[in-house]
Design an enzyme around this catalytic site. Structure first.
Site, PDB file in Angstrom:
ATOM      1  N   GLU A 324       0.821  -1.218   0.000  1.00 49.15           N
ATOM      2  CA  GLU A 324       0.000   0.000   0.000  1.00 49.15           C
ATOM      3  C   GLU A 324       0.852   1.265   0.000  1.00 49.15           C
ATOM      4  O   GLU A 324       0.442   2.291  -0.503  1.00 49.15           O
ATOM      5  CB  GLU A 324      -0.936   0.022   1.227  1.00 49.15           C
ATOM      6  CG  GLU A 324      -2.274  -0.599   0.956  1.00 49.15           C
ATOM      7  CD  GLU A 324      -3.323  -0.321   2.035  1.00 49.15           C
ATOM      8  OE1 GLU A 324      -3.065   0.437   2.989  1.00 49.15           O
ATOM      9  OE2 GLU A 324      -4.419  -0.893   1.920  1.00 49.15           O
ATOM     10  N   HIS A 353       9.499 -26.202   1.188  1.00 48.80           N
ATOM     11  CA  HIS A 353       8.866 -27.362   0.566  1.00 48.80           C
ATOM     12  C   HIS A 353       7.727 -26.940  -0.352  1.00 48.80           C
ATOM     13  O   HIS A 353       6.891 -27.765  -0.711  1.00 48.80           O
ATOM     14  CB  HIS A 353       8.372 -28.320   1.644  1.00 48.80           C
ATOM     15  CG  HIS A 353       9.484 -28.799   2.531  1.00 48.80           C
ATOM     16  ND1 HIS A 353      10.162 -29.968   2.308  1.00 48.80           N
ATOM     17  CD2 HIS A 353      10.076 -28.214   3.604  1.00 48.80           C
ATOM     18  CE1 HIS A 353      11.104 -30.115   3.236  1.00 48.80           C
ATOM     19  NE2 HIS A 353      11.069 -29.061   4.033  1.00 48.80           N
ATOM     20  N   LYS A 467     -13.869   0.418  -4.020  1.00 48.32           N
ATOM     21  CA  LYS A 467     -14.892   0.731  -3.009  1.00 48.32           C
ATOM     22  C   LYS A 467     -16.112   1.389  -3.649  1.00 48.32           C
ATOM     23  O   LYS A 467     -17.243   1.179  -3.226  1.00 48.32           O
ATOM     24  CB  LYS A 467     -14.309   1.622  -1.912  1.00 48.32           C
ATOM     25  CG  LYS A 467     -13.401   0.849  -0.954  1.00 48.32           C
ATOM     26  CD  LYS A 467     -12.906   1.681   0.196  1.00 48.32           C
ATOM     27  CE  LYS A 467     -11.930   0.875   1.038  1.00 48.32           C
ATOM     28  NZ  LYS A 467     -11.201   1.678   2.006  1.00 48.32           N
TER      29      LYS A 467
HETATM   30  O1  LIG Z   1      -9.080   1.172  10.041  1.00 51.82           O
HETATM   31  P1  LIG Z   1     -10.022   1.252   8.909  1.00 51.82           P
HETATM   32  O2  LIG Z   1     -10.417   2.669   8.607  1.00 51.82           O
HETATM   33  O3  LIG Z   1     -11.208   0.368   9.102  1.00 51.82           O
HETATM   34  O4  LIG Z   1      -9.276   0.765   7.611  1.00 51.82           O
HETATM   35  C1  LIG Z   1      -8.828  -0.538   7.402  1.00 51.82           C
HETATM   36  C2  LIG Z   1      -8.067  -0.631   6.094  1.00 51.82           C
HETATM   37  O5  LIG Z   1      -8.960  -0.317   5.058  1.00 51.82           O
HETATM   38  C3  LIG Z   1      -8.578   0.223   3.839  1.00 51.82           C
HETATM   39  O6  LIG Z   1      -8.963  -0.568   2.766  1.00 51.82           O
HETATM   40  C4  LIG Z   1      -7.175   0.745   3.669  1.00 51.82           C
HETATM   41  O7  LIG Z   1      -6.660   0.444   2.413  1.00 51.82           O
HETATM   42  C5  LIG Z   1      -6.225   0.260   4.712  1.00 51.82           C
HETATM   43  O8  LIG Z   1      -5.094   1.102   4.701  1.00 51.82           O
HETATM   44  C6  LIG Z   1      -6.833   0.236   6.088  1.00 51.82           C
HETATM   45  O9  LIG Z   1      -5.873  -0.225   7.011  1.00 51.82           O
END
Ligand SMILES: O=P(O)(O)OC[C@H]1O[C@H](O)[C@H](O)[C@@H](O)[C@@H]1O
Length: 480
Positions: A324, A353, A467
């Protein structure tokens, strides 16, 4: 042998990565102006929180504060009061809460899982309360939307709740943004199931601290409304750098892991990494050799291969940190560069293995990065049971740790024999202190490499793309 060894005993062995057959002395010399500039940028980021070119999700300049985390100081993110609050939560949980379920994903899961694995190992939930010293059983259940896993967990909790009166489950919901689908959906399923089964469920939230207003997260608002204790993951600490914040520390504190020693290790590593001399600064040396191995030798895959089962999750944590942070379409000026090095999870000896065939004979595109542990307090020796069989006698009488290290160094030798580079991080022991050193060194390495590659190592615009599609699909499902 070419090694960088710190006073703590932490060692970075680069014998098979640095030299005429791999990244050469000349290449490193020629790169000195670039890494010196990057070192200055990282030093400046430490002091000011500013890393030029880093923008938040909303395109606003945003501080980068993870370097502050190892320092427990008044006014810092990890202030004495906040660490005390974590210890207090652990104290009031111990000998009272039976099982804790951590619900988070990505940076809100991976770091904590490493702390858990190093502290507790595979058999934690099979131990008695006395053996666990009163700390609760622990599960991680927010890192997917897998009904089979959630059903299994609920089934277990129901059965376990019959073993004692006043059985109590604690859900620790961890989400910086506060509304991530995986932890929130699993939490809602768990809550409903515990309610239906009449099992007491307490909830703790870990999220962004903004209180009220536009920036308040859903989880923060819900926690306030419901009266849940709230722990924090503040602005300026991205998920993948948050293991040293309350996000990771809460997992450690609730399972008996020494969070202060962990931060001490990170702090001592941070001191070492303030040295501009590449042979004194493990993060600088690591980042330069890995970057040059990619740029000049086409070695842009990195296999992180700890020789320790309980460090497999370290490798999984590193996936997010590397992928990332550095996998970016644009450089800091907006030019398309599609930079990245691809991380690969492996564990020794298991993957010798499975993967080693390809590491040894496949494309010449990898650096294999080992992690080895020198001292195993619970080392066991293979007994002389079948000395009449020469193949078994060959390793009878040897401690498992010696067999493990012999396997690792044989792997390194075999790779080197075909001009394939590897390196080794050597931990004197698998303790919170040395784990803190290693994880902090890796965070700083990534910050340096972002500068060499001229990409913003602290954003993740690529994960927003899917998303949007997912949002649309969920809406359609609701309408059906
Ligand atoms: O902690 P949160 O806001 O739930 O995010 C959880 C994760 O979700 C996302 O997809 C990001 O790409 C991550 O960098 C992050 O750690």
């Amino acid at each position: 042998m070419t090694q960088l060894k710190l006073r703590s005993g932490f060692t970075f062995d680069v014998t098979n990565l640095y030299g005429p057959k791999a990244v050469t002395e000349e290449e490193v010399k020629a790169f000195e102006p670039v890494y010196t500039k990057a070192h200055e940028a990282v030093m400046n980021m430490r002091k000011t929180g500013i890393m030029p070119g880093h923008l938040s999700k909303d395109g606003e300049p945003e501080e980068v504060l993870f370097p502050q985390l190892p320092y427990i100081e008044e006014g810092n993110i990890n202030s004495p009061e906040r660490i005390f609050a974590l210890e207090e939560l652990a104290r009031t949980t111990r000998n009272r809460v039976d099982t804790v379920v951590f619900l988070g994903i990505g940076g809100s899961y991976l770091g904590g899982k490493v702390l858990f694995d190093v502290q507790c190992g595979e058999f934690w939930n099979l131990k008695s309360t006395e053996e666990r010293k009163g700390f609760p059983k622990a599960f991680f259940a927010g890192n997917n939307v897998d009904s089979h896993k959630m059903t299994g967990l609920i089934h277990f909790l129901k059965a376990d709740s019959h073993t004692k009166p006043n059985y109590t489950v604690m859900a620790v919901v961890i989400s910086k943004s506060g509304s991530t689908i995986e932890p929130m959906s699993n939490y809602m399923v768990l809550k409903q199931a515990m309610n239906d089964a009449g099992i007491a469920l307490e909830t703790v939230a870990v999220t962004d601290p903004h209180d009220g207003g536009e920036k308040e997260t859903l989880l923060h608002g819900l926690a306030k409304k419901s009266g849940w204790p709230i722990f924090y993951v503040p602005d300026g600490v991205g998920g993948r750098f948050s293991v040293f914040s309350e996000v990771g520390l809460i997992v450690g504190a609730l399972t008996g892991f020494d969070i202060r020693q962990f931060l001490d290790g990170a702090r001592d590593m941070d001191h070492a990494c303030q040295n501009p001399d590449i042979w004194q600064n493990p993060a600088l040396l690591n980042s330069v050799l890995k970057f040059l191995a990619g740029k000049n030798h086409g070695r842009d895959l990195e296999v992180l291969m700890p020789y320790a089962d309980n460090l497999k999750s370290l490798s999984e944590w590193y996936i997010q940190l590397l992928a990332e942070s550095l996998g970016k379409r644009l450089d800091k000026q907006g030019n398309v560069v599609n930079y990245g090095r691809t991380p690969i999870v492996a564990v020794g000896t298991t993957d010798m293995h499975a993967q080693t065939q390809e590491h040894q004979e496949g494309p010449q595109d990898k650096v294999v990065q080992f992690v080895s542990v020198e001292n195993w307090p619970d080392d066991v020796t293979v007994p002389h049971l079948y000395d009449e069989y020469p193949k078994l006698a060959a390793f009878s009488g040897l401690p498992l740790s010696q067999i493990l290290e012999a396997a690792r160094s044989s792997n390194a030798e075999a790779l080197a024999g075909d001009g394939r580079p590897s390196a080794n991080y050597i931990l004197p022991a698998l303790t919170p202190y040395h784990l803190g050193e290693l994880m902090f060194m890796l965070c700083l390495s990534i910050a340096y490499e972002g500068e060499y590659a001229n990409v913003d190592a602290f954003n993740q615009p690529g994960v927003e793309v899917y998303k949007k599609f997912l949002g649309g699909r969920l809406k359609k499902l609701q309408e059906k």
